[in-house]
Design a protein around this motif. Sequence first.
Motif, mmCIF file in Angstrom:
data_model
loop_
_atom_site.group_PDB
_atom_site.id
_atom_site.type_symbol
_atom_site.label_atom_id
_atom_site.label_comp_id
_atom_site.label_asym_id
_atom_site.label_seq_id
_atom_site.Cartn_x
_atom_site.Cartn_y
_atom_site.Cartn_z
ATOM 1 N N ARG A 84 0.876 -1.184 0.000
ATOM 2 C CA ARG A 84 0.000 0.000 0.000
ATOM 3 C C ARG A 84 0.911 1.231 0.000
ATOM 4 O O ARG A 84 1.617 1.484 0.979
ATOM 5 C CB ARG A 84 -0.934 -0.009 1.194
ATOM 6 N N ILE A 85 0.879 1.982 -1.106
ATOM 7 C CA ILE A 85 1.881 3.016 -1.347
ATOM 8 C C ILE A 85 1.199 4.314 -1.775
ATOM 9 O O ILE A 85 0.214 4.292 -2.511
ATOM 10 C CB ILE A 85 2.853 2.568 -2.460
ATOM 11 N N ALA A 86 1.765 5.444 -1.347
ATOM 12 C CA ALA A 86 1.336 6.755 -1.824
ATOM 13 C C ALA A 86 2.510 7.434 -2.514
ATOM 14 O O ALA A 86 3.617 7.483 -1.967
ATOM 15 C CB ALA A 86 0.838 7.624 -0.677
ATOM 16 N N GLU A 132 5.156 3.415 -13.540
ATOM 17 C CA GLU A 132 6.164 2.374 -13.306
ATOM 18 C C GLU A 132 5.698 1.400 -12.233
ATOM 19 O O GLU A 132 5.843 0.185 -12.375
ATOM 20 C CB GLU A 132 7.479 3.031 -12.879
ATOM 21 N N LEU A 133 5.106 1.913 -11.156
ATOM 22 C CA LEU A 133 4.690 1.053 -10.044
ATOM 23 C C LEU A 133 3.496 0.177 -10.415
ATOM 24 O O LEU A 133 3.355 -0.938 -9.887
ATOM 25 C CB LEU A 133 4.357 1.911 -8.824
ATOM 26 N N LEU A 134 2.652 0.667 -11.325
ATOM 27 C CA LEU A 134 1.501 -0.143 -11.741
ATOM 28 C C LEU A 134 1.920 -1.437 -12.428
ATOM 29 O O LEU A 134 1.137 -2.385 -12.506
ATOM 30 C CB LEU A 134 0.596 0.654 -12.678
ATOM 31 N N LEU A 189 -2.340 1.878 -4.773
ATOM 32 C CA LEU A 189 -1.420 2.942 -5.133
ATOM 33 C C LEU A 189 -2.209 4.253 -5.155
ATOM 34 O O LEU A 189 -3.179 4.386 -5.900
ATOM 35 C CB LEU A 189 -0.798 2.684 -6.500
ATOM 36 N N ILE A 190 -1.784 5.202 -4.317
ATOM 37 C CA ILE A 190 -2.441 6.505 -4.235
ATOM 38 C C ILE A 190 -1.485 7.536 -4.815
ATOM 39 O O ILE A 190 -0.358 7.683 -4.339
ATOM 40 C CB ILE A 190 -2.788 6.871 -2.779
ATOM 41 N N ASP A 221 2.007 1.341 3.862
ATOM 42 C CA ASP A 221 3.298 0.656 3.939
ATOM 43 C C ASP A 221 4.448 1.588 3.578
ATOM 44 O O ASP A 221 5.543 1.485 4.148
ATOM 45 C CB ASP A 221 3.324 -0.554 2.992
ATOM 46 N N ALA A 222 4.218 2.470 2.604
ATOM 47 C CA ALA A 222 5.295 3.358 2.169
ATOM 48 C C ALA A 222 4.725 4.615 1.539
ATOM 49 O O ALA A 222 3.672 4.581 0.896
ATOM 50 C CB ALA A 222 6.212 2.658 1.172
#
Length: 466
Positions: A285-287, A299-301, A309-310, A357-358
């Motif tokens: 779970r990332i922003a 890139e993260l997708l 992803l936010i 998470d980050a």
Amino acid sequence: MFLTLGTDLAGLDVPASDFGFLLHKNPARPQTIGITGGSAHVFYPEATGERCTAAVLLEIDPIGLVRSGRGKAAEGFTLGQYVNDRPYAASSLLAVALGKLFRTAMNGRCDARPELAARPLPLEIHVPALPCNGGADLAERFFAPLGWTVDARPVPLDPEIPAWGDSRYVDLRLTGVLRLADGLNHLYVMLPVLDDAKHYWVGSDEVDKLVKAGEGWLGAHPEKDLISRRYLAHRRYLADAALERLAEVDGQELAEESAEEGSVSLAVERRTAVAGVLRELGARRIADIGCGEGALAGELLKDPMIGELIATDVSARALISAKRRLRYDDLPDRQRDRLRFLQSSVTYSDERLAGLDAVVLMEVVEHVDPPRLPALARSVFQAAHPAAVVMTTPNSEYNVLFPSLPAGKFRHPDHRFEWTRAEFEEWARGVASTYGYTVEFRPVGAVDPAYGAPTQLALFRTEEAR
């Protein structure tokens, strides 16, 4: 449709005929390629030790262009599809031909003469019939800031009847000392811009073409807004996206190592490094705070292990651009459900970002006024309090290695400051101590023995994340 490019390579101690190596076209062998609605020919009227001129001749079949579906007349009448200036005047058709004929030269590559490709050369360009919607003065405004001496002479409607005045065409001659790659890219962009028309549909992929061809010059051009709007058929949302990307390329990505075959830009290295750290953390779970146009989010997708992803930004326009770049509305439902866009400021607490998470702040902190940095620290490390924070920022010590960056200037006009390695480490350790994190530092990009890496990365972790 006709264009010539010439040089004499005066004072360079090489024969002018080496110009053929730079263009990747043998002066002794004319070449022809097919394009939409016709053919493009390259030949050399002269190729001696003293002077070399390459000519591009475009033969357009108006009927073939209409049959291809790309010949609809702007004038709005049927006959105009077949009777028009496209076989005779420079336009987007010629720009497309240049892109196909000289793609490698436009990228600045020449394995046979790399030192020649990298240096400015005395160039002369002649376009005898160029549609110029705005007159000869507009050609001067577009080309002169790029280092060209411009001679744009209006072509009369009829030389025998002066009372009729001038046509919308100019006889354009450009002279200057520039890299061949730059000259070709200037033409590639400006031909359709001066004509203010394109022979094909303009969509989001044209933004990529403009950013690539305009890298290193368009972002600083005084007429960049007008050039972008015209190139992108006056679609404002596309022009805005292009200008934002050019600002990133020409500002923060000065360390691009394009001279080396197979190398990647600093922006790509940065995204790769951040994505690698997130994989190392096992973050699900990332922003991405300050996501801009969504380059990192895209890139993260690609990582199927990321469940949420936010992407946030204070600018609503940036979020719109990010959605368009990622084609958010066209994503499969499963992908779209993983991604959320939020308008949010990094200096204000936002409960929607709590407990992740980050959190990533990639090239964000330097855009914040120094008095607001304590508020940034509180909103990220105290209010959101993720298990880990990944932060990147420029290393100001490295700036002296950028030949195009004037002494004392920041890498981007919107930067409020740029830290040395010691300054960043001092700030980061203070924040980590205050909010219960540990911090480690990693270089991103090629490391210079004296000045370090161009980008510095800090990884903050709570006790639970270690």
